[in-house]
Design a protein around this motif. Structure first.
Motif, short mmCIF file in Angstrom:
data_model
loop_
_atom_site.label_atom_id
_atom_site.label_comp_id
_atom_site.label_asym_id
_atom_site.label_seq_id
_atom_site.Cartn_x
_atom_site.Cartn_y
_atom_site.Cartn_z
N THR A 275 0.84 -1.21 0.00
CA THR A 275 0.00 0.00 0.00
C THR A 275 0.87 1.25 0.00
OG1 THR A 275 -1.80 -1.09 1.18
CG2 THR A 275 -1.75 1.31 1.27
N THR A 276 0.54 2.19 -0.87
CA THR A 276 1.27 3.45 -0.96
C THR A 276 0.48 4.56 -0.27
OG1 THR A 276 0.22 4.12 -3.04
CG2 THR A 276 2.20 2.73 -3.19
N GLU A 278 -0.55 7.21 -1.72
CA GLU A 278 -1.66 7.56 -2.63
C GLU A 278 -2.82 6.60 -2.47
OE1 GLU A 278 -2.02 10.27 -4.61
OE2 GLU A 278 -0.23 10.90 -3.50
N ASP A 279 -2.52 5.31 -2.27
CA ASP A 279 -3.58 4.34 -2.01
C ASP A 279 -4.34 4.70 -0.74
OD1 ASP A 279 -2.80 2.79 -4.21
OD2 ASP A 279 -1.43 1.57 -3.00
N ALA A 280 -3.60 5.06 0.31
CA ALA A 280 -4.21 5.40 1.59
C ALA A 280 -5.05 6.67 1.48
CB ALA A 280 -3.13 5.58 2.66
N ARG A 281 -4.58 7.64 0.71
CA ARG A 281 -5.35 8.87 0.52
C ARG A 281 -6.70 8.55 -0.13
NH1 ARG A 281 -2.69 13.83 0.87
NH2 ARG A 281 -4.35 14.72 -0.42
N ARG A 282 -6.69 7.73 -1.17
CA ARG A 282 -7.94 7.38 -1.85
C ARG A 282 -8.88 6.60 -0.91
NH1 ARG A 282 -4.36 7.00 -6.36
NH2 ARG A 282 -3.85 4.82 -5.86
N TYR A 283 -8.29 5.70 -0.15
CA TYR A 283 -9.08 4.91 0.80
C TYR A 283 -9.76 5.82 1.83
CZ TYR A 283 -10.01 1.90 4.84
OH TYR A 283 -10.60 1.28 5.91
N LEU A 284 -8.99 6.71 2.42
CA LEU A 284 -9.54 7.60 3.46
C LEU A 284 -10.60 8.53 2.91
CD1 LEU A 284 -6.24 8.43 5.35
CD2 LEU A 284 -8.20 7.19 6.29
N ARG A 285 -10.34 9.07 1.73
CA ARG A 285 -11.34 9.97 1.12
C ARG A 285 -12.66 9.24 0.92
NH1 ARG A 285 -14.64 13.12 -0.10
NH2 ARG A 285 -14.48 14.94 -1.45
N ARG A 286 -12.57 7.97 0.54
CA ARG A 286 -13.79 7.20 0.26
C ARG A 286 -14.52 6.84 1.54
NH1 ARG A 286 -14.28 1.78 0.17
NH2 ARG A 286 -12.02 1.46 -0.05
#
Length: 309
Positions: A275-276, A278-286
């Motif tokens: 997990t990067t 950027e992956d974590a940012r997208r996950y949290l936003r969702r």
């Protein structure tokens, strides 16, 4: 007994241009997610070089207190002077931020304050702790500004409701009733010993089925805003704060959710190997937006039902 202590200062050198540091001092908003103790910081400008800043802080024993300062910003002199107002918990404290450019990319930050107006040893201790916290937070924000631009996820979701602020506020203020009203909240234990100051432990489930237990403090301003800070965090985050904001319009009310989450890089593997950020940012936003929009829709429905009634 009157405190006769002379002005005391602390200083630190950071790898950041003086203008960058000055801007961080001028805008107190990041304090609520970069400082471990600050719940909310509110700034009201009174001119091009004057403002009024109120900061709400939580102690180790979970007491919330606030201080309000009148400030003057001198951009050319790289200086910010301040004085706590009469209603402040630290009324009469004076001080200044002084910046000295060591080089184009290095700045010495000094924060001085005079606590001689304080008569309570507890107030003096709070002032000293607040000085150290403010200085270390600004220094950290300046030195780590590039990394933080990746790790901080800050977003707002607005929703219009054809109703009143009072009714929209009611649903989001009554957090102790969320388990019976919101499917993603399974448990909440809330206390409000001081009116408008809430603490609660909450069990929630994200949209992908992951369970989370958190502890939060909220500062509630009736019918206008609710500020919150998680003081017991999920493993992925170094900080999580935000607000519920209620803005009346001629047609009704705009209810807004804000989340500010700071990703903990060492915990990225919680979301899976590789997990990067950027992956974590997208996950949290969702997942954060999904849950808070559920709250917003409930608030909207209630306000509109009351308006129709």
């Amino acid at each position: 007994m009157v405190n006769t202590q002379a002005p005391v200062g602390e200083s630190v050198v950071v790898e950041a241009p003086a203008k960058v540091v000055l801007d961080l001092i001028a805008d107190p908003d990041p304090l609520h997610y970069l400082s471990p103790t600050i719940v909310y910081a509110d700034r009201v400008t009174a001119g091009p070089d004057k403002d009024r800043v109120t900061v709400w802080t939580i102690t180790e024993t979970e007491q919330v207190w606030s201080r309000t300062q009148q400030r003057t910003l001198d951009a050319d002199g790289l200086r910010v002077t301040f004085e706590d107002t009469p209603e402040s918990a630290l009324a009469g404290v004076r001080g200044e931020w002084l910046l000295r450019a060591v080089s184009d990319d290095k700045t010495e930050i000094e924060l001085k304050q005079d606590t001689s107006a304080l008569t309570s040893p507890e107030a003096v201790t709070r002032a000293e702790e607040a000085r150290s916290d403010l200085l270390s937070t600004v220094a950290y924000a300046a030195a780590n500004r590039q990394e933080l631009s990746d790790l901080v996820v800050d977003f707002r979701d607005p929703l219009f409701a054809a109703g009143s602020a009072e009714d929209a506020y009611k649903i989001l203020y009554e957090a102790d009733r969320w388990p019976e009203r919101l499917a993603h909240v399974s448990r909440i234990d809330m206390t409000e010993e001081v009116p408008g100051i809430q603490f609660f432990d909450m069990d929630t489930t994200t949209s992908d089925g992951a369970p989370h237990t958190t502890r939060s403090v909220r500062i509630c301003f009736p019918h206008s805003k609710i500020m919150y800070k998680q003081i017991g965090l999920p493993a992925l985050l170094a900080a999580h704060t935000g607000h519920w904001l209620f803005t009346p319009t001629r047609e009704g009310i705009v209810i807004e959710s804000r989340h500010v989450a700071v990703i903990k890089p060492s915990a990225l593997s919680i979301l899976g190997e590789g997990t990067t950020v950027e992956d974590a940012r997208r996950y949290l936003r969702r997942v954060l937006s999904t849950n808070s929009m559920t709250n917003l829709r409930l608030s909207k429905e209630f306000a509109e039902e009351q308006a129709r009634a």
